[in-house]
Each structure stands twice: as C-alpha cells, then as structure tokens.
Design an enzyme around this catalytic site. Structure first.
Site, PDB file in Angstrom:
ATOM      1  N   GLY A   1       0.809  -1.215   0.000  1.00  0.00           N
ATOM      2  CA  GLY A   1       0.000   0.000   0.000  1.00  0.00           C
ATOM      3  C   GLY A   1       0.843   1.266   0.000  1.00  0.00           C
ATOM      4  O   GLY A   1       0.525   2.227  -0.713  1.00  0.00           O
TER       5      GLY A   1
ATOM      6  N   ASN B   1      -8.608   3.675   8.134  1.00  0.00           N
ATOM      7  CA  ASN B   1      -8.051   2.495   8.799  1.00  0.00           C
ATOM      8  C   ASN B   1      -8.330   2.476  10.299  1.00  0.00           C
ATOM      9  O   ASN B   1      -8.389   1.429  10.908  1.00  0.00           O
ATOM     10  CB  ASN B   1      -6.542   2.402   8.558  1.00  0.00           C
ATOM     11  CG  ASN B   1      -5.818   3.709   8.700  1.00  0.00           C
ATOM     12  OD1 ASN B   1      -6.145   4.690   8.032  1.00  0.00           O
ATOM     13  ND2 ASN B   1      -4.856   3.745   9.581  1.00  0.00           N
TER      14      ASN B   1
ATOM     15  N   GLN C   1      -7.843  -0.335   2.915  1.00  0.00           N
ATOM     16  CA  GLN C   1      -8.726  -0.990   3.890  1.00  0.00           C
ATOM     17  C   GLN C   1      -9.993  -1.609   3.282  1.00  0.00           C
ATOM     18  O   GLN C   1     -10.329  -2.742   3.612  1.00  0.00           O
ATOM     19  CB  GLN C   1      -9.109  -0.019   5.018  1.00  0.00           C
ATOM     20  CG  GLN C   1      -7.947   0.315   5.950  1.00  0.00           C
ATOM     21  CD  GLN C   1      -7.411  -0.891   6.724  1.00  0.00           C
ATOM     22  OE1 GLN C   1      -8.109  -1.886   6.928  1.00  0.00           O
ATOM     23  NE2 GLN C   1      -6.152  -0.813   7.152  1.00  0.00           N
TER      24      GLN C   1
ATOM     25  N   SER D   1      -3.485  -3.239  -0.893  1.00  0.00           N
ATOM     26  CA  SER D   1      -2.362  -3.929  -0.263  1.00  0.00           C
ATOM     27  C   SER D   1      -2.745  -5.366   0.079  1.00  0.00           C
ATOM     28  O   SER D   1      -3.815  -5.599   0.653  1.00  0.00           O
ATOM     29  CB  SER D   1      -1.992  -3.186   1.021  1.00  0.00           C
ATOM     30  OG  SER D   1      -1.040  -3.914   1.747  1.00  0.00           O
ATOM     31  N   GLY D   2      -1.861  -6.310  -0.255  1.00  0.00           N
ATOM     32  CA  GLY D   2      -2.169  -7.720  -0.055  1.00  0.00           C
ATOM     33  C   GLY D   2      -2.460  -8.114   1.384  1.00  0.00           C
ATOM     34  O   GLY D   2      -3.408  -8.855   1.655  1.00  0.00           O
TER      35      GLY D   2
ATOM     36  N   CYS E   1       0.740   2.026  12.875  1.00  0.00           N
ATOM     37  CA  CYS E   1       1.912   2.858  12.610  1.00  0.00           C
ATOM     38  C   CYS E   1       2.100   3.920  13.687  1.00  0.00           C
ATOM     39  O   CYS E   1       3.209   4.341  13.949  1.00  0.00           O
ATOM     40  CB  CYS E   1       1.771   3.535  11.253  1.00  0.00           C
ATOM     41  SG  CYS E   1       1.144   2.416  10.024  1.00  0.00           S
TER      42      CYS E   1
HETATM   43  N1  PLP Z   1      -3.066   2.969   3.640  1.00  0.00           N
HETATM   44  C1  PLP Z   1      -3.879   2.550   4.620  1.00  0.00           C
HETATM   45  C2  PLP Z   1      -5.248   3.117   4.746  1.00  0.00           C
HETATM   46  C3  PLP Z   1      -3.435   1.566   5.516  1.00  0.00           C
HETATM   47  O1  PLP Z   1      -4.244   1.146   6.488  1.00  0.00           O
HETATM   48  C4  PLP Z   1      -2.117   1.044   5.371  1.00  0.00           C
HETATM   49  C5  PLP Z   1      -1.601   0.057   6.335  1.00  0.00           C
HETATM   50  O2  PLP Z   1      -1.947   0.068   7.499  1.00  0.00           O
HETATM   51  C6  PLP Z   1      -1.324   1.507   4.297  1.00  0.00           C
HETATM   52  C7  PLP Z   1      -1.827   2.466   3.459  1.00  0.00           C
HETATM   53  C8  PLP Z   1       0.050   0.970   4.070  1.00  0.00           C
HETATM   54  O3  PLP Z   1      -0.005  -0.282   3.444  1.00  0.00           O
HETATM   55  P1  PLP Z   1       1.260  -1.291   3.505  1.00  0.00           P
HETATM   56  O4  PLP Z   1       1.374  -1.739   4.926  1.00  0.00           O
HETATM   57  O5  PLP Z   1       0.910  -2.383   2.563  1.00  0.00           O
HETATM   58  O6  PLP Z   1       2.452  -0.508   3.037  1.00  0.00           O
END
Ligand code: PLP
Length: 386
Positions: A71, A151, A179, A199-200, A325
C-alpha cells in the site's frame, strides 16, 4: 492460551488457499519471469492470471493493474507519478485523516514548495464535499488524494461522488483503498476513480505485495526506475509468490464478499453493542452508518488505550489503539483529533477489527473480559472521581 485476533486492519492471516497457491513458486518454479528460458518464461502466465483475478474483483481491465510492494508504495507512486506527469501544476488536495503513506508524502511535498490543502472532517469523521469542490482550482490542482475508508475508524467516504466532483473538474483523482478492498464491493468500470491503491496483507494475502489501479489514459510517470517490468511502469523483479498470493486472495474475496460482509458485520455489531452497553463512559468513534463492516473504534474515557491493550493482551486478545503505525507513541491519533474527539476520550480509544476467521465465542469472551478491564483501570485513573 489461544490468540483472539481483532487487529485485522493492521494485518491479516494469510488464507490457507493463498499459501497453497504460492508454495510452488519458492523452491520449484522460482524462475525470473523476465528470463529468456522456458523455466522463467512460464511464470508470466501465472502473473497474467493474478492480474486477471485482481481485475475481476475490482471490475477493471487487467492492463490497468500495476503490481507494487504494498500500500505504501502504491500511494507514493500515485502521488509522485501524477505530479511528475504534470510538472506545471503545484496544488494537491487531501484530508487530515489519511494514512501516513499519503499524509507524510503530501507534507514532504509541501516542504518542497507544493500547495497542500488538508480537508477537515466533522465529529463523525465525514467530509464536506462542497468544501472539496471549492478548493479545486482547475488550472493549478495536479491531484486530489482521498482515502476510500479510514483504517482507524472504518468510516467510508462517498468515493464515487468524490471521484465525480474531482474528475468533473479535469483533475486526477487517487484513492487509498487499502482498507476496503476485499471488505466491501467495488466496480471500477462504473467509476471515475483514476488511481486506486490496495495492499495484499489487508485481505489475507502476504505482506510486501500490493497493486495500483491506473485507469486507462491516466498520465502517470514511473516512480521506481531501473527495469522494464510491468510494461515500464514499475521497475524491479516481480515478487512472484506474493503476486500469485494476491491474485488468489482477490479471487477468494470476490467469491464470498457479500456473505462474509454480513457475518463479520453481525459479529462486529454484537461486540460493539455489548461493549457500549456494559462499559460506562464508552463512546463510538466515527459515522455509525457509513463504516467498514469489520471495524469498531470505541473510546473508554479517562483511561489509557495502551493500558487496556496490555490487559487485553494478558487474555490473548489483540486489538489496537490508534493505527499500527502510530501506536507506540503517546500522541493521540491524528484521525480522532481531526474529528474533535476530546483528549480524555482520544487517549482511551481502542480499535477492534475483525475478519472472516473470527468466531462468536471470541466475541463472547471479549464481551466478558472487557468490562472487567475497564472497571479495574478506572479505579486506578487519577481523572475519575472515586
Ligand atoms: N493505507 C492505509 C489506509 C493503511 O491502512 C495502510 C496500512 O496500514 C497503508 C496504506 C500501508 O499499506 P502497507 O502496509 O501495505 O504498506
């Protein structure tokens, strides 16, 4: 002790069917799809198949899918690739509640001289579409990037309507759909969305693989340079097992999306209703109606979310405070702050995010334990009159 996993917005279990599909591509069929020999060349067909599986879930053409490393890379590519393709435009519009994979990129671009507008949200986490429309300056706006679903709260934005407003003004529209993909249905063939990230590892495929949908005709410069893969659109040797896993996960999601939605939603609703009823001083964060079916973000006032998480952990229950995060920092979530959630409630917020693998017994066990935890912590809280 059995683990009860209610942190599926952070990451999900890889589905057994997905793992089985991937297995041969580590030690048996490990060729490089760019090689001239048949051993490597045969992988191309599997990658094509995965592209078709993803396109089928999204309702788009396979050629509109670019594989990425997740993602974050998809978001970075959409933003940086759009700006590079329109070097004379200097304005970006986004929201205050985006994931850092968008927000931090936009703030960095602001440091580099771009004008960045971060739209606010109301108390329920909803956008004001008239404000969005007013902010779009046809001549200078290069990109609008607004997430599909949040998220942390699960709040779903009216993305088709937003896409119509933005593209109606001739501006490129990107949405971070990391999400909602696999959780709610989407048909890109009937949509004005130009770019969409997924995102996988949020839909039972492995970590480190994702995709970017690029609507045919959208101008996008490559972000990763140094190879001819993905039709010159994304350099780097393909994550073959990951791509195959992502394809299979999309196929599974497409097959069961309506049914699973209902089951997961009824479990989520049972958990949420019981916790709000049994835990005094609790409140739901986010628009109750327009939400992902698996997510519930609840504040337990006057106690620390981290303390709740530690006590849940003792019972084997995994949840999250803020996004994965931002957890680890004592700052309350930027999403809840943008929604104007009071400090005392934002600090005590817990996100429960379910998946197709959760059971009613797990929900019942959590309903039993959570009021005990909240009562214990309230007794220790310096903020509550005793
Ligand atoms: N965008 C959103 C809304 C997310 O929830 C996340 C991951 O928590 C990401 C982007 C990032 O994705 P990735 O962990 O695959 O880099």
């Amino acid at each position: 002790m059995k683990t009860i996993y209610f942190d599926n917005n952070a990451t999900t279990k890889v589905a057994e069917e997905v793992l089985e599909e991937m297995k041969p591509y580590f030690c048996e069929l490990y060729g490089n799809p760019s090689s001239m020999h048949t051993f490597g060349g045969q992988i191309g067909a599997k990658i094509r198949n995965a592209r078709e599986q993803i396109a089928a879930l999204l309702g788009c053409e396979p050629s509109e899918i670019i594989f990425t490393a997740g993602g974050t890379e998809s978001d970075n590519t959409a933003i940086m690739g759009t700006l590079a393709a329109a070097p004379n435009k200097r304005k970006i519009i986004t929201t205050r509640v985006e994931h850092p994979a968008v927000l931090v990129v936009c703030r960095e671009l602001e440091n580099r001289g771009y004008t960045v507008v971060e739209l606010g949200v109301d108390k329920q986490g909803r956008l004001n579409l008239a404000e969005l429309e007013n902010q779009i300056d046809d001549d200078d706006t290069a990109l609008v990037t607004i997430m599909y679903a949040n998220n942390e709260t699960g709040v779903v934005f009216p993305i088709q309507e937003i896409a119509e407003i933005v593209t109606g003004k001739g501006v490129v529209f990107h949405t971070d759909a990391v999400q909602p993909i696999g959780k709610i249905p989407l048909n890109l063939s009937k949509s004005n969305i130009d770019l969409l990230s997924l995102s996988g590892h949020k839909l039972h495929a492995p970590k480190g693989v994702g995709a970017l949908y690029v609507k045919k005709g959208t101008r996008l410069s490559p972000f990763m340079l140094g190879g001819h893969q993905e039709g010159e659109r994304r350099a780097g040797t393909e994550n073959v097992p990951g791509i195959i896993g992502l394809g299979k996960a999309c196929e599974l999601a497409a097959k069961n999306i309506e049914e699973e939605n209902q089951r997961v939603k009824s479990l989520r609703d049972k958990l949420e209703t019981a916790l709000l009823e049994k835990c005094p001083g609790s409140r739901l964060n986010g628009d109750k109606e327009n939400r992902l079916p698996n997510t519930s973000n609840i504040s337990f006032e006057y106690i620390e979310g981290e303390a709740i998480l530690l006590m849940l952990d003792r019972y084997g229950i995994c949840a999250s405070s803020g996004s994965a995060c931002t957890s680890g920092s004592l700052e309350p979530s930027h999403v809840l702050r943008a929604m104007g959630v009071p400090f005392t409630a934002a600090h005590g917020s817990i996100r429960f995010s379910l998946s197709r693998y959760n059971t009613e017994e797990e929900v019942d066990y959590t309903i039993e334990k959570m009021p005990e935890i909240v009562n214990k912590l309230r007794k220790l809280s310096p903020f509550v009159a005793k």
